[in-house]
Design a protein around this motif. Structure first.
Motif, PDB file in Angstrom:
ATOM      1  N   UNK A 238       0.782  -1.237   0.000  1.00  0.00           N
ATOM      2  CA  UNK A 238       0.000   0.000   0.000  1.00  0.00           C
ATOM      3  C   UNK A 238       0.813   1.286   0.000  1.00  0.00           C
ATOM      4  N   UNK A 239       2.062   1.234   0.456  1.00  0.00           N
ATOM      5  CA  UNK A 239       2.852   2.464   0.543  1.00  0.00           C
ATOM      6  C   UNK A 239       4.174   2.384  -0.212  1.00  0.00           C
ATOM      7  N   UNK A 240       4.358   1.346  -1.015  1.00  0.00           N
ATOM      8  CA  UNK A 240       5.521   1.241  -1.919  1.00  0.00           C
ATOM      9  C   UNK A 240       4.957   1.057  -3.314  1.00  0.00           C
ATOM     10  N   UNK A 241       5.098   2.082  -4.163  1.00  0.00           N
ATOM     11  CA  UNK A 241       4.384   2.079  -5.430  1.00  0.00           C
ATOM     12  C   UNK A 241       5.291   2.439  -6.609  1.00  0.00           C
ATOM     13  N   UNK A 242       5.096   1.709  -7.707  1.00  0.00           N
ATOM     14  CA  UNK A 242       5.559   2.171  -9.010  1.00  0.00           C
ATOM     15  C   UNK A 242       4.423   2.988  -9.623  1.00  0.00           C
ATOM     16  N   UNK A 243       4.754   4.140 -10.169  1.00  0.00           N
ATOM     17  CA  UNK A 243       3.698   4.917 -10.829  1.00  0.00           C
ATOM     18  C   UNK A 243       3.393   4.335 -12.203  1.00  0.00           C
ATOM     19  N   UNK A 244       4.380   3.630 -12.767  1.00  0.00           N
ATOM     20  CA  UNK A 244       4.244   3.195 -14.152  1.00  0.00           C
ATOM     21  C   UNK A 244       4.517   4.350 -15.085  1.00  0.00           C
ATOM     22  N   UNK A 245       4.677   4.055 -16.354  1.00  0.00           N
ATOM     23  CA  UNK A 245       4.927   5.090 -17.367  1.00  0.00           C
ATOM     24  C   UNK A 245       3.610   5.747 -17.785  1.00  0.00           C
ATOM     25  N   UNK A 246       3.658   6.999 -18.241  1.00  0.00           N
ATOM     26  CA  UNK A 246       2.422   7.670 -18.686  1.00  0.00           C
ATOM     27  C   UNK A 246       1.852   7.085 -19.970  1.00  0.00           C
ATOM     28  N   UNK A 247       2.720   6.462 -20.792  1.00  0.00           N
ATOM     29  CA  UNK A 247       2.297   5.883 -22.063  1.00  0.00           C
ATOM     30  C   UNK A 247       2.603   4.386 -22.093  1.00  0.00           C
ATOM     31  N   UNK A 248       1.947   3.692 -23.018  1.00  0.00           N
ATOM     32  CA  UNK A 248       2.245   2.284 -23.258  1.00  0.00           C
ATOM     33  C   UNK A 248       3.422   2.214 -24.226  1.00  0.00           C
ATOM     34  N   UNK A 249       4.518   1.618 -23.769  1.00  0.00           N
ATOM     35  CA  UNK A 249       5.731   1.583 -24.569  1.00  0.00           C
ATOM     36  C   UNK A 249       5.996   0.224 -25.202  1.00  0.00           C
ATOM     37  N   UNK A 250       5.158  -0.776 -24.940  1.00  0.00           N
ATOM     38  CA  UNK A 250       5.326  -2.090 -25.553  1.00  0.00           C
ATOM     39  C   UNK A 250       3.994  -2.808 -25.543  1.00  0.00           C
TER      40      UNK A 250
END
Length: 377
Positions: free
Chosen positions: A221-233
């Protein structure tokens, strides 16, 4: 305080030859709109601002415009670190005076031990690093892995904790339990660069970059990847991209996901060639979307890529789900009358089940030109 967590912008990245800067600029406008609507006190960018260490002039111009807009025009404090795709030296140029406008950019490992305090929160900005940098920082030859280095770094950061503040780590690495996608770079193999999530427990929130899916860490809950803003693959085709809004005035901190809507989506279509070409079939893809095609046909199809692009202009990948019933050498007789490059392209697709890349097409053109010149001499 409230801040927006994003990462992995990869400004300047291309998708199978397509320039993504217009897509990235549009995604940025959505991120800014969320920051304004949520009235955040700061924006966090957890690494990989650029896609490569030596970005193009267009990429530098685009990122500079975004950062100036956020920081100088909208007056958001920025907290950013370099990722493994960035050049720490190039990205960090000028950071000494950036802080005068509350743009806190960190590209050196030692800077991670000097927190930035905004409101009720201490931010520790940990750029992407290799173990050798940790050995030099601590003068300890026993630090051989990122895991070992992180143990020392976290302990050193804890010595700087203000007990009256919340503590946030901004970092760019592979945390244990993460799942890779095709567009990410695994810097080391064998898990040597994996950081156990338990090691990050002293922090109230950990804003991560490096992996492109927000789901890369489950049940954290408190360790997060935001991920990329776009789909790159294509492995990210089913993902929902977005940013996290983090509130530190609660215990534990409150985290809310805000989705981004792709300007031009990346869609995977799996069907027969006839169905794909039949305009009566309704597929979730517009002419402007990026499309990866998984063909179910078991027979060779002449000029398949060119014909698919008549229906879906931005086809970026072509794969076959099933094995061909005939050998690749059984080409249609009519193909013999085609020009050599078209014949080579078709043959290559049938043999490899993938189209020639732009670079391969260029190599083929040059080789054919050289052969024609030698034949005429």
């Amino acid at each position: 305080m409230r801040f927006l967590h994003t990462a992995d912008w990869h400004i300047g990245k291309k998708l199978h030859g397509y320039d993504l800067i217009p897509e990235q600029e549009e995604a940025y406008q959505q991120i800014k709109a969320i920051a304004l609507a949520e009235k955040v006190d700061a924006v966090v960018i957890a690494g990989d601002l650029y896609d490569r260490a030596l970005p193009s002039e267009e990429a530098v111009t685009a990122l500079t415009k975004m950062l100036v807009d956020l920081n100088r025009q909208e007056k958001f404090p920025l907290l950013a670190i370099s990722g493994n795709h960035d050049s720490a030296v190039r990205l960090g140029y000028g950071q000494e005076w950036f802080a005068s406008t509350d743009f806190f950019l960190r590209t050196k490992l030692g800077d991670a031990l000097r927190p930035i305090t905004l409101g009720d929160t201490q931010f520790f900005l940990l750029p992407y690093f290799e173990p050798v940098q940790a050995r030099q920082l601590f003068d300890d030859d026993q630090l051989r892995t990122v895991n070992q280095a992180m143990e020392r770094l976290v302990a050193a950061m804890q010595e700087q904790f203000d007990s009256t503040k919340k503590h946030v780590l901004i970092a760019h690495f592979f945390a244990a339990g993460s799942q890779h996608t095709d567009s990410e770079t695994q810097v080391q193999v064998g898990g040597l660069n994996a950081v156990p999530v338990d090691m990050l427990a002293p922090f109230d929130y950990v804003a991560l970059g490096h992996l492109h899916r927000k789901e890369a860490l489950q049940n954290e809950p408190t360790v997060k990847y935001s991920g990329s803003p776009l789909k790159f693959s294509t492995s990210e085709a089913a993902d929902t991209k977005g940013v996290w809004i983090v509130d530190t005035d609660t215990t534990p901190v409150t985290v809310t996901f805000k989705p981004l809507k792709p300007w031009h989506d990346l869609v995977v279509l799996e069907d027969s060639f006839d169905n794909l070409m039949d305009r009566e079939h309704d597929y979730p893809a517009t002419k402007e979307d990026f499309v990866a095609v998984n063909l179910t046909d078991t027979t060779p199809i002449t000029n398949v890529m060119q014909r698919l692009k008549a229906r879906f202009p931005r086809v970026i990948e072509l794969n076959r789900v099933n094995q061909l019933d005939v050998t690749p050498t059984e080409l249609d007789v009519q193909q013999v009358q085609q020009d050599p490059l078209t014949l080579l392209t078709t043959f290559f697709e049938q043999v490899t089940q993938h189209p020639l890349s732009e670079q391969q097409q260029e190599w083929a053109r040059k080789a054919l030109q050289t052969a024609e010149k030698e034949e005429n001499e």
